[in-house]
Structure formats: C-alpha cells, structure tokens
Design an enzyme around this catalytic site. Structure first.
Site, PDB file in Angstrom:
ATOM      1  N   ASP A   1      39.172  45.867  46.471  1.00 33.04           N
ATOM      2  CA  ASP A   1      39.467  46.486  45.180  1.00 33.04           C
ATOM      3  C   ASP A   1      39.202  47.992  45.204  1.00 33.04           C
ATOM      4  OD1 ASP A   1      39.714  47.155  42.537  1.00 33.04           O
ATOM      5  OD2 ASP A   1      38.412  45.559  41.788  1.00 33.04           O
TER       6      ASP A   1
ATOM      7  N   ASP B   1      44.094  45.307  34.580  1.00 28.10           N
ATOM      8  CA  ASP B   1      43.540  43.974  34.320  1.00 28.10           C
ATOM      9  C   ASP B   1      44.239  43.295  33.140  1.00 28.10           C
ATOM     10  OD1 ASP B   1      41.813  45.084  36.157  1.00 28.10           O
ATOM     11  OD2 ASP B   1      40.008  44.366  35.163  1.00 28.10           O
TER      12      ASP B   1
HETATM   13  C1  GLA Z   1      38.521  45.471  38.690  1.00 23.00           C
HETATM   14  C2  GLA Z   1      39.547  44.388  38.982  1.00 23.00           C
HETATM   15  C3  GLA Z   1      39.105  43.078  38.341  1.00 23.00           C
HETATM   16  C4  GLA Z   1      37.727  42.680  38.848  1.00 23.00           C
HETATM   17  C5  GLA Z   1      36.730  43.817  38.617  1.00 23.00           C
HETATM   18  C6  GLA Z   1      35.391  43.562  39.285  1.00 23.00           C
HETATM   19  O1  GLA Z   1      38.522  45.783  37.343  1.00 23.00           O
HETATM   20  O2  GLA Z   1      40.806  44.779  38.514  1.00 23.00           O
HETATM   21  O3  GLA Z   1      40.034  42.061  38.616  1.00 23.00           O
HETATM   22  O4  GLA Z   1      37.795  42.380  40.214  1.00 23.00           O
HETATM   23  O5  GLA Z   1      37.226  45.066  39.099  1.00 23.00           O
HETATM   24  O6  GLA Z   1      34.495  44.575  39.069  1.00 23.00           O
END
Ligand code: GLA
Length: 438
Positions: free
Chosen positions: A162, A222
């Site tokens: 990520d 998200d």
């Molecule tokens: C980001 C990602 C989420 C999750 C969070 C974890 O926002 O997009 O899907 O993995 O980080 O901190």
C-alpha cells in the site's frame, strides 16, 4: 482510527498538477508480466473494512472457522487477508524492525498460514513501500528483499502493498520503481505470492502495473459503506456507484493475472463498521454491489465480520452462480453496453460462449428494462435461453428482446445462451415464449 486517514486524503496541488500532466501523455499499455497467479480474481476476506487495525490471532481463527461452517470457503472464499495492524511497531522502519505483534499474534503469522492451508485456504498480509504504512505502522522501505523472504518463510500467499499514503504525490517513475522492487523480490521466492498494488487509483496505475507483475490494483480511493452518497464523502471515500463509474473505460487493462480492483466488499457491514465511514446500504443495494463486482471481475474480499453475517447477507455472498461469473476462466470484464440515464446494462461473454447480462436501475422508482442480444451485445442471437441468477431459475426461450421489472437500486443478473437458429438463419419464433420475465 478515522483520524489516521486524515493524512491520506486528497492529492494536494503537486499531485493534481502531476495527474493533469500525466493525462496528456499517450496511453501506453505494455504486456502484462505473469507470475502465474490470480488467473481469476482473488476471493476471500480482509480484516480492514470492519475491524481496522483491531485484529488478532483469535479473530483470524474464528473467521476461518466461520467461513468453513457457513459455506463461504466452499463457495470460493479462500483468501484470509490481514490488512494493516498486524505489525508490532508504529513509526519509521529506520527506527524499528518489521515484526508481528506478539500480543496480537502470540503464535506468529506462520501459525495462521498453516491453519489456513490445512483447511484449503490462503493467508494474505499487508505492508507498504514507505517508512510507515497508512495506519502508521512500520513499512518495508529499504528492506523489500528481506521482507519478501520473511513473508514467504511464513507461508504467506498474498501481499497488499500500500503506497497510497506514503507515495501519494510521487511521480510515475518512482511508483513504478517501488512496485517493481517488491514484485521482483516476491518473484525471487520459491513460494507464489499474489501482489496487490494499492495506490487508490492514482498515477494511472492500470496502465503500467500489470507489466510489473502486479496482480491487482485499486482503481479508486477507499470504498465507504454507502451505495450512493451524494458527493465524494469526506473528500476521500467513494461509494459503490462511484467505484463502478470509475471503472468504465478501464476494462481493457483487466484480465487473467492482472485485475482492476474496485475495493473490498461492504456487504454485511450495515453501517456498523469499526473502521469505514458510511451509514450502510439496503439488502438490495448490497446485493447489487456484489453482482456488479462479480460482473466487472474485481477481486471480491468480504470486509464484514463473517462470524455474524445475517441470512440475507450470507445468501448474497454465497450465490455460486454469481461468483462463477467473477471466476469465469475467460476472465472477460463486463462493459456497460447501454446507458439510458438511471438505467444501465452491463454484459460480458463467458468461457462457454454464453453471456452474463446485468440490468441496473440507479433510479428511485421501479423500472421496466429491455434487453436485446442483437442490439446490445451486437451478437446475432436469434433464439436464446435465459436463466435468472438470483432466482436460480430458467426463464425460458426467447427470440425477441426480453423485458424485466427492476426495482430501485436493484441489479437483475441473467445468463443467456444462444440456441440453434433455423436453417435459413431466421428466428424460430414459434419456439419462443413471452418476451417478459418476472
Ligand atoms: C489505505 C487502504 C485501505 C487500508 C488502509 C490501512 O487506506 O486504501 O484499504 O489498507 O490503508 O491502513
């Protein structure tokens, strides 16, 4: 937890300028690099949408047991993915090693991987290319090869990597470098590990991630626990319809081994998530969301607490006929073949030559929708059979367009199959039933 998202929201001026510049470049679509994995989209569970970083060994074991007992595993949900929060330390990698939190995971990650493998399931883990991850835990920067070795030695099958917080404004070259580095590190292991590059749909990631060996990449920020929230919730979160619209035009980048990822499923959250914003959706809306994700071949990782799913949510999630669309070996992605305002039609061809058709009503009132294989699929289908994949019922044989009632925010999903045509190629109308389905 909500505050931890603050630093992740928005692109900032530099990011917006970079995106505007990038969008003027000619679209490049290099051939995907295959690690031989994720030939169909990953299907399973992920800890984030409901639990945030409040995760531990007991939760994972109970979730695996629940998925076996409630039929999810047998319906195809084999990935059990730890998201952010398994790590021991918060803070920069230069100051801390990357280790599992022994309080949360007393027997370690390999114990959980073994537990999953013994039951025909797979284990996923999470890290990021920065000094810290999105929730502030130690990242992998400068230690990619070492971390890939560690994940492989634990028996991990999937890595969500990520960058959306640590590299949100990075130029494409740098983004490509960080994902290439981890992809190479994973591919050097004996063990196959599916790579998810999570970069919130920024940097036109769909154009280049497949060529680096990435198996799926998020196409948007998200998801929130909403079907249709007016506006961009808190300037960051996308609802179901936002994610869907975002994917229109990106279908060509997705295929076996390299998928557009519309983010994790919200079915069953009911507005009660410890982590996600959103007020929840109705049963019909969650079912529509599920049908859409199956049609567009998104990974389908359930975010709800699988130990406590109600009957309707479980029935939605374990509809094997809909999951079969997502897992179809041809790996085609549904296209929007008709857009009549609130009424939209999505369709895709399946490996056996049949077609999946989804009628979506985004409007506020029930609508009568019509579908014509000839006009909408551009396929000269004279005579065809229709099966309703939510009613689990064959609806008969047709040689004219069929019509169906579609409730507000509902998606009806059909599988239609061409039947033999008459010798002169004209439709066999005497075999047809009424053109209207209930
Ligand atoms: C980001 C990602 C989420 C999750 C969070 C974890 O926002 O997009 O899907 O993995 O980080 O901190």
């Amino acid at each position: 937890m909500a505050n931890q998202k603050q630093h992740c929201r928005g692109l900032g001026l530099v990011g917006l300028i970079a995106m505007a510049f990038a969008s003027t470049l000619p679209a490049a679509q290099p051939a995907p690099r295959s690690n031989g994995l994720a030939l169909t989209p990953p299907v399973g569970w992920s800890s984030w949408n409901n639990f945030g970083d409040d995760i531990n060994e007991q939760l994972v074991i109970e979730s695996i047991d629940a998925m076996i007992a409630n039929g999810m595993r047998d319906a195809g949900y084999v990935f059990v993915n730890l998201d952010d929060g398994w790590q021991r330390h918060k803070g920069a990698r230069k100051d801390h090693p990357l280790e599992y939190d022994p309080k949360k995971f007393p027997r370690g990650i390999s114990y959980l991987a073994d537990y999953a493998h013994q039951r025909g399931m797979k284990l996923g883990i999470y890290s990021g290319p920065g000094q810290t991850t999105c929730a502030g835990y130690t990242g992998s920067e400068g230690h990619e090869a070492e971390d890939a070795r560690m994940f492989a030695s634990w028996g991990v099958d999937h890595l969500k990597y990520d960058s959306c917080c640590s590299h949100r404004e990075a130029p494409k070259e740098e983004l490509q470098k960080i994902f290439r580095t981890m992809s190479n590190a994973l591919m050097s292991q004996q063990r196959g590990i599916v790579l998810h590059a999570c970069h919130c749909g920024w940097g036109d990631i769909w154009e280049w991630a497949g060529a680096l060996g990435v198996n799926h990449w998020r196409i948007g920020q998200d998801i929130s626990d909403d079907f249709n929230y007016p506006g961009n919730r808190e300037q960051y979160y996308f609802d179901v319809l936002d994610q869907l619209d975002r994917g229109v035009g990106l279908e060509k980048y997705s295929g076996p081994g390299h998928w557009n990822d519309y983010d994790m499923l919200i079915v069953g959250l009911d507005g009660k998530s410890k982590q996600l914003v959103g007020t929840g959706a109705s049963n019909i809306e969650y079912r529509t969301h599920f049908s859409l994700w199956a049609m567009v071949s998104s990974p389908m990782l359930v975010g709800a607490d699988v130990r406590k799913l109600d009957k309707y949510s479980l029935e939605t999630l374990t509809n094997k006929e809909v999951i079969a669309l997502n897992q179809d070996p041809a790996g085609n992605v549904a296209h929007k073949v008709r857009d009549d305002g609130d009424l939209e039609v999505f369709a895709r061809e399946l490996a056996d030559g049949s077609h999946a058709v989804l009628l979506l009503n985004r409007g506020a009132a029930t609508a009568t929708m019509t579908f014509s294989p000839r006009a909408d699929l551009q396929v000269p289908m004279d005579r065809y059979s229709i099966r309703d994949l939510w009613q689990h019922r064959d609806l008969g044989t047709y040689d004219i367009p069929f019509t169906a009632e579609v409730q507000s925010h509902e998606a009806r999903v059909f599988r239609i199959r061409q039947l033999s045509t008459s010798a002169n190629g004209r439709s066999v109308s005497d075999a047809a039933e009424q053109g209207s389905v209930q």
